[in-house]
Scaffold this active site. Structure first.
Site, PDB file in Angstrom:
ATOM      1  N   ASP A 163      -3.470   4.327  -1.931  1.00 49.63           N
ATOM      2  CA  ASP A 163      -4.434   4.722  -0.890  1.00 49.63           C
ATOM      3  C   ASP A 163      -4.416   6.244  -0.745  1.00 49.63           C
ATOM      4  O   ASP A 163      -3.796   6.782   0.166  1.00 49.63           O
ATOM      5  CB  ASP A 163      -4.032   4.018   0.417  1.00 49.63           C
ATOM      6  CG  ASP A 163      -4.910   4.401   1.599  1.00 49.63           C
ATOM      7  OD1 ASP A 163      -6.043   4.867   1.385  1.00 49.63           O
ATOM      8  OD2 ASP A 163      -4.457   4.215   2.746  1.00 49.63           O
TER       9      ASP A 163
ATOM     10  N   LYS B 299      -7.470   8.029  -1.062  1.00 48.74           N
ATOM     11  CA  LYS B 299      -8.816   8.385  -0.568  1.00 48.74           C
ATOM     12  C   LYS B 299      -9.378   9.640  -1.242  1.00 48.74           C
ATOM     13  O   LYS B 299      -9.616  10.661  -0.588  1.00 48.74           O
ATOM     14  CB  LYS B 299      -8.801   8.572   0.954  1.00 48.74           C
ATOM     15  CG  LYS B 299      -8.331   7.359   1.727  1.00 48.74           C
ATOM     16  CD  LYS B 299      -8.446   7.579   3.239  1.00 48.74           C
ATOM     17  CE  LYS B 299      -7.987   6.386   4.036  1.00 48.74           C
ATOM     18  NZ  LYS B 299      -6.523   6.194   4.049  1.00 48.74           N
TER      19      LYS B 299
ATOM     20  N   THR C 243     -11.528   5.114  10.794  1.00 51.27           N
ATOM     21  CA  THR C 243     -11.528   4.437  12.108  1.00 51.27           C
ATOM     22  C   THR C 243     -11.116   5.382  13.232  1.00 51.27           C
ATOM     23  O   THR C 243     -11.249   5.048  14.403  1.00 51.27           O
ATOM     24  CB  THR C 243     -10.596   3.201  12.088  1.00 51.27           C
ATOM     25  OG1 THR C 243      -9.399   3.547  11.409  1.00 51.27           O
ATOM     26  CG2 THR C 243     -11.236   2.039  11.387  1.00 51.27           C
TER      27      THR C 243
ATOM     28  N   ARG D 106       2.764  -0.796  10.823  1.00 51.59           N
ATOM     29  CA  ARG D 106       3.786  -0.713  11.874  1.00 51.59           C
ATOM     30  C   ARG D 106       4.244  -2.032  12.494  1.00 51.59           C
ATOM     31  O   ARG D 106       5.443  -2.162  12.772  1.00 51.59           O
ATOM     32  CB  ARG D 106       3.322   0.279  12.956  1.00 51.59           C
ATOM     33  CG  ARG D 106       3.424   1.712  12.459  1.00 51.59           C
ATOM     34  CD  ARG D 106       2.621   2.660  13.288  1.00 51.59           C
ATOM     35  NE  ARG D 106       1.189   2.395  13.126  1.00 51.59           N
ATOM     36  CZ  ARG D 106       0.235   3.067  13.769  1.00 51.59           C
ATOM     37  NH1 ARG D 106       0.567   4.019  14.605  1.00 51.59           N
ATOM     38  NH2 ARG D 106      -1.024   2.780  13.547  1.00 51.59           N
TER      39      ARG D 106
ATOM     40  N   ASP E 183     -13.833  14.554  -3.993  1.00 48.16           N
ATOM     41  CA  ASP E 183     -13.921  15.847  -4.683  1.00 48.16           C
ATOM     42  C   ASP E 183     -15.161  15.793  -5.575  1.00 48.16           C
ATOM     43  O   ASP E 183     -15.948  14.840  -5.483  1.00 48.16           O
ATOM     44  CB  ASP E 183     -12.625  16.072  -5.494  1.00 48.16           C
ATOM     45  CG  ASP E 183     -12.292  17.558  -5.653  1.00 48.16           C
ATOM     46  OD1 ASP E 183     -13.206  18.329  -6.018  1.00 48.16           O
ATOM     47  OD2 ASP E 183     -11.126  17.938  -5.427  1.00 48.16           O
TER      48      ASP E 183
ATOM     49  N   LYS F  69       0.840  -1.190   0.000  1.00 51.12           N
ATOM     50  CA  LYS F  69       0.000   0.000   0.000  1.00 51.12           C
ATOM     51  C   LYS F  69       0.881   1.247   0.000  1.00 51.12           C
ATOM     52  O   LYS F  69       1.741   1.418   0.861  1.00 51.12           O
ATOM     53  CB  LYS F  69      -0.901   0.007   1.241  1.00 51.12           C
ATOM     54  CG  LYS F  69      -1.902   1.145   1.239  1.00 51.12           C
ATOM     55  CD  LYS F  69      -2.925   0.975   2.339  1.00 51.12           C
ATOM     56  CE  LYS F  69      -2.479   1.514   3.666  1.00 51.12           C
ATOM     57  NZ  LYS F  69      -2.366   2.976   3.715  1.00 51.12           N
TER      58      LYS F  69
HETATM   59  O1  C5P Z   1       0.552   0.749  11.018  1.00 53.35           O
HETATM   60  P1  C5P Z   1      -0.825   0.207  10.830  1.00 53.35           P
HETATM   61  O2  C5P Z   1      -0.859  -1.296  10.680  1.00 53.35           O
HETATM   62  O3  C5P Z   1      -1.805   0.733  11.852  1.00 53.35           O
HETATM   63  O4  C5P Z   1      -1.251   0.779   9.397  1.00 53.35           O
HETATM   64  C1  C5P Z   1      -2.556   0.675   8.889  1.00 53.35           C
HETATM   65  C2  C5P Z   1      -2.626   1.389   7.578  1.00 53.35           C
HETATM   66  O5  C5P Z   1      -3.975   1.385   7.150  1.00 53.35           O
HETATM   67  C3  C5P Z   1      -2.198   2.847   7.612  1.00 53.35           C
HETATM   68  O6  C5P Z   1      -1.574   3.138   6.366  1.00 53.35           O
HETATM   69  C4  C5P Z   1      -3.486   3.613   7.755  1.00 53.35           C
HETATM   70  O7  C5P Z   1      -3.428   4.884   7.157  1.00 53.35           O
HETATM   71  C5  C5P Z   1      -4.446   2.711   6.982  1.00 53.35           C
HETATM   72  N1  C5P Z   1      -5.835   2.847   7.366  1.00 53.35           N
HETATM   73  C6  C5P Z   1      -6.311   2.648   8.650  1.00 53.35           C
HETATM   74  N2  C5P Z   1      -7.642   2.783   8.938  1.00 53.35           N
HETATM   75  C7  C5P Z   1      -8.496   3.106   7.970  1.00 53.35           C
HETATM   76  C8  C5P Z   1      -8.036   3.304   6.670  1.00 53.35           C
HETATM   77  C9  C5P Z   1      -6.693   3.148   6.399  1.00 53.35           C
HETATM   78  O8  C5P Z   1      -5.538   2.328   9.547  1.00 53.35           O
HETATM   79  N3  C5P Z   1      -9.779   3.209   8.258  1.00 53.35           N
END
Ligand code: C5P
Length: 233
Positions: A62, A64, A117, A208, A67, A35
């Site tokens: 990603d 998002k 979220t 992460r 517009d 991603k």
């Molecule tokens: O580091 P982590 O596993 O929390 O990363 C989750 C990824 O998913 C991040 O890039 C975050 O921006 C993305 N994301 C999210 N919740 C959403 C949409 C996207 O955590 N509702």
């Protein structure tokens, strides 16, 4: 689908070289989905997708989009020209915007974001939306499905309700996934890889826990083991 194909690794890194190094480390394990998000794309533009493509991977772009329909249509067309596998837009942009995006998606799967979220009932109320988050998520998921989108981003907690409302022919992409052994960071509603898939997720997004691990390879292997329904090393 092979279990490893369900994993999308979020390349949330500061430097393009580090992102490419991560792609090169993980591809030999069979990871093919990566991603590329706002940070990397804002700094490096199409090169951020190129580093994945030239190593043989597939990109979930990603950004998002949200517009007017015409602008979103053009942005989705631009994403198509980059050759990405999947891209997304905010379902809150409305059905006309989603349909226009779909019309210009020449190749990529087009996915909707329902309610971020980071937002709870209080933050929705601040925007004048009086429905509880769960209801609003389902409402927007149905709207995305009716507008023809290929799927939706949703937490594991919402996945089962979306699956029963929108059917099997609708992708559910689930972030906030944490292998049993990792920390939760700032994610509130987490699930393990196995729980997310059991709830109906087609793909899980993990950032992460992999990127910040001492041994990212070990973490990916444990995620894949969980996806295969095995426990322990
Ligand atoms: O580091 P982590 O596993 O929390 O990363 C989750 C990824 O998913 C991040 O890039 C975050 O921006 C993305 N994301 C999210 N919740 C959403 C949409 C996207 O955590 N509702």
């Amino acid at each position: 689908m092979k279990p490893v194909d369900r994993l999308i690794v979020a390349l949330d890194l500061e430097l393009l070289d580090d992102a490419e190094a991560m792609v090169k480390r993980l591809m030999p394990l069979g990871v093919t989905h990566f991603k590329v998000g706002l940070n990397l794309f804002t700094l490096y533009g199409p090169s951020a997708a190129d580093v994945v493509h030239r190593n043989g991977g597939k990109v979930f772009l990603d950004l998002k989009f949200h517009d007017i329909p015409n602008t979103v249509g053009n942005a989705v067309e631009a994403a198509s020209r980059l050759g990405v596998w999947m891209t997304n837009l905010h379902a809150q942009g409305g059905s006309a915007m989603m349909r226009k995006g779909l019309l210009f998606a020449k190749g990529p799967l087009l996915i909707g974001v329902t309610v971020l979220t980071s937002m709870a009932d209080k933050e929705l109320a601040e925007l004048g939306i009086v429905k509880p988050v769960k209801e609003q998520v389902l409402y927007l998921a149905r709207l995305a499905k009716e507008s023809g989108l290929n799927g939706i981003v949703a937490s594991a907690q919402e996945a089962a309700a979306i699956r029963s409302a929108c059917g099997n022919d609708f992708l559910i992409i689930t972030p906030g996934v944490r292998p049993s052994s990792s920390e939760k960071n700032d994610q509130q509603r987490t699930a393990t890889p196995a729980e997310a898939v059991a709830a109906g997720a087609d793909y899980i997004v993990v950032g992460r826990p992999i990127l910040e691990a001492k041994d990212p390879i070990e973490v990916v292997q444990s995620i894949v083991r969980e996806l295969e329904g095995k426990r322990g090393p």
